[in-house]
Scaffold this active site. Structure first.
Site, short mmCIF file in Angstrom:
data_model
loop_
_atom_site.label_atom_id
_atom_site.label_comp_id
_atom_site.label_asym_id
_atom_site.label_seq_id
_atom_site.Cartn_x
_atom_site.Cartn_y
_atom_site.Cartn_z
N GLY A 1 0.86 -1.30 0.06
CA GLY A 1 -0.10 0.11 0.04
C GLY A 1 0.62 1.43 0.02
O GLY A 1 0.36 2.35 0.15
N ALA A 2 2.18 1.33 0.02
CA ALA A 2 2.92 2.51 -0.21
C ALA A 2 2.91 3.08 -1.50
O ALA A 2 3.18 2.45 -2.46
CB ALA A 2 4.31 2.06 0.24
N HIS B 1 10.21 6.33 -0.89
CA HIS B 1 10.99 7.12 0.24
C HIS B 1 10.63 6.53 1.42
O HIS B 1 9.35 6.73 1.78
CB HIS B 1 10.81 8.62 0.18
CG HIS B 1 12.09 9.32 0.93
ND1 HIS B 1 12.90 10.15 0.31
CD2 HIS B 1 12.41 9.24 2.11
CE1 HIS B 1 13.66 10.64 1.13
NE2 HIS B 1 13.32 9.92 2.06
N HIS C 1 8.98 5.89 4.87
CA HIS C 1 8.28 6.80 5.77
C HIS C 1 7.01 5.76 6.42
O HIS C 1 7.12 4.56 6.41
CB HIS C 1 7.40 7.68 4.98
CG HIS C 1 6.52 7.11 4.02
ND1 HIS C 1 6.77 6.37 2.74
CD2 HIS C 1 4.99 6.84 4.08
CE1 HIS C 1 5.60 5.96 2.14
NE2 HIS C 1 4.60 6.05 3.18
N GLN D 1 3.50 6.39 8.90
CA GLN D 1 2.23 7.20 9.04
C GLN D 1 1.53 7.09 10.40
O GLN D 1 1.72 6.08 11.31
CB GLN D 1 1.19 6.88 7.89
CG GLN D 1 1.75 6.82 6.65
CD GLN D 1 0.61 6.67 5.56
OE1 GLN D 1 -0.25 7.29 5.20
NE2 GLN D 1 1.05 5.38 4.92
N CYS E 1 -2.43 -10.32 32.92
CA CYS E 1 -2.58 -9.67 31.49
C CYS E 1 -2.13 -10.65 30.56
O CYS E 1 -1.44 -11.55 30.74
CB CYS E 1 -1.53 -8.73 31.33
SG CYS E 1 -0.89 -8.18 29.80
N CYS F 1 1.24 -10.68 29.00
CA CYS F 1 2.50 -10.97 29.82
C CYS F 1 2.44 -12.71 29.89
O CYS F 1 3.28 -13.22 30.07
CB CYS F 1 2.04 -10.37 31.31
SG CYS F 1 2.55 -8.66 31.25
N HIS G 1 -1.58 -4.43 26.80
CA HIS G 1 -0.24 -4.47 26.42
C HIS G 1 0.10 -4.20 25.24
O HIS G 1 -0.13 -4.78 24.25
CB HIS G 1 0.27 -5.82 26.76
CG HIS G 1 1.82 -6.09 27.36
ND1 HIS G 1 1.99 -6.74 28.43
CD2 HIS G 1 2.86 -5.93 26.54
CE1 HIS G 1 3.42 -6.73 28.38
NE2 HIS G 1 3.79 -6.34 27.14
N GLU H 1 -11.30 -15.45 3.19
CA GLU H 1 -10.91 -14.44 4.21
C GLU H 1 -11.89 -13.37 4.55
O GLU H 1 -12.31 -13.19 5.48
CB GLU H 1 -9.37 -14.08 4.16
CG GLU H 1 -8.37 -15.05 4.51
CD GLU H 1 -8.12 -15.78 3.34
OE1 GLU H 1 -8.75 -15.96 2.17
OE2 GLU H 1 -6.87 -16.58 3.50
ZN ZN Z 1 12.90 10.78 -1.86
ZN ZN Z 2 1.12 -7.34 30.31
#
Ligand code: ZN
Ligand code: ZN
Ligand code: ZN
Length: 332
Positions: free
Chosen positions: A160-161, A165, A167, A169, A197, A200, A294, A310
């Site tokens: 999707g870029a 250059h 970057h 978003q 959590c 965790c 988290h 999907e």
């Molecule tokens: Zn550039």
């Molecule tokens: Zn956690």
């Protein structure tokens, strides 16, 4: 035998079907990449006037804003998905709900070097990007119209870029996105049951089991999720329980940039620098999820297209098990 696996956080089902690998071209590796520099890249130094005025920059030599001499610039997106002006108005249309498109859409131009990528082993560029993202999230959090700030990186045209250059978003949203809400709901349910959590728990289990663990350093861990939607999907978790990306210390971001750089180096070698999406899943701006959410990074190389099954089911078919993907990445 194919296997159905359930993501413990979102409840998403994934079909791990290694049979599918036997098909010719079960995933696509693009060999030829256009590495030429376009004549008028709006992100290259000297072309600062081609972007809206910067909201943040790293300028080690203290050069004036919107001139060359920067290491990183953040600018509003010239073609924003959402606009920052105005107040949030919610309304109805019959029984439908709508609101006006309030938000912020910014671009982090990560380096003045047009051809540089995160595959090139320069952790400094990644570190600068993370520091800038943190600064922008902290600033945009002050705007009470925003409920969620999404930081993401699309690398390559199939991800999707539209500009080559390097970057990242950032989009500030007036609502919490569904995918994040699903994670929050899943994590809350786990916390209500176990007072722990879930992230965790995953970190602890995966580092002991060591079947899907790719890399680990002082503050971060990289693993393939148990039920990955995509081949070679990876997750990066801070080891310290922390719901919000923006409260990560600068030292931790340093550690994150080196583990990311190392991980991307392995991906580059094994999969020939694939296009990819990288997203930061953060707590909502209100940060009312402190005990059970988290923050983390999800990394998805674009190796196949999402197809009818999907879209129709919300299930995913993945031809490569996470155990196998980690083994091949470790072997490069
Ligand atoms: Zn550039
Ligand atoms: Zn956690
Ligand atoms: Zn996530």
């Amino acid at each position: 035998m194919p296997e159905l696996r359930k993501d413990p956080i979102t409840g998403t089902w994934v079909i791990i079907s290694e049979e599918r690998k036997k098909r010719p071209k079960y995933y696509q590796i693009v060999v030829d990449k256009d590495l030429s520099i376009p004549e008028n890249c709006p992100f290259c130094p000297g072309n600062e006037a081609m972007t809206p005025p910067e909201t943040f920059a790293l300028r080690p030599g203290h050069s004036p804003a919107n001139t060359p001499g920067w290491e990183l610039r953040v600018v509003p997106n010239k073609f924003p998905a959402l606009r920052v002006e105005g107040s949030l108005r919610k309304s109805g249309e019959g029984f439908y709900d709508k609101m006006n498109g309030i938000g912020a859409h910014e671009v982090l131009i990560e380096t003045p070097r047009h051809q540089h990528t995160w595959f090139d082993g320069d952790a400094q560029v990644i570190r600068n990007t993370l520091l800038a993202a943190k600064a922008r999230v902290l600033d945009l959090n002050k705007d009470t119209r925003f409920k969620y700030i999404m930081v993401f990186k699309n690398f390559g045209p199939t991800a999707g870029a539209t500009l080559s250059h390097s970057h990242t978003q950032l989009i500030a949203l007036p609502v919490v996105p569904l995918r994040v809400q699903e994670e929050i709901d899943g994590a809350r349910a786990h916390f209500e049951l176990k007072e722990r959590c879930i992230f965790c728990d995953i970190i602890q289990y995966e580092s002991e089991a060591d079947r899907r663990l790719l890399a680990e350093n002082e503050h971060f861990i990289v693993l393939a999720p148990y039920a990955p939607r995509f081949s070679f999907e990876l997750a990066v978790y801070p080891k310290r329980h922390n719901p919000s990306f923006e409260s990560t210390s600068d030292g931790e971001l340093e550690s994150l940039s080196s583990i990311l750089s190392e991980t991307l180096g392995k991906v580059a070698k094994l999969l020939n620098r694939p296009d990819y999406n990288l997203i930061i899943h953060n707590a909502p701006c209100s940060n009312s999820v402190g005990e059970y959410y988290h923050w983390h990074i999800e990394f998805m190389p674009v190796l196949a297209r999402v197809a009818g099954f999907e879209w129709g089911t919300g299930f995913y078919i993945n031809p490569i098990s996470p155990e196998e993907s980690v083994q091949s990445l470790k072997a490069v």
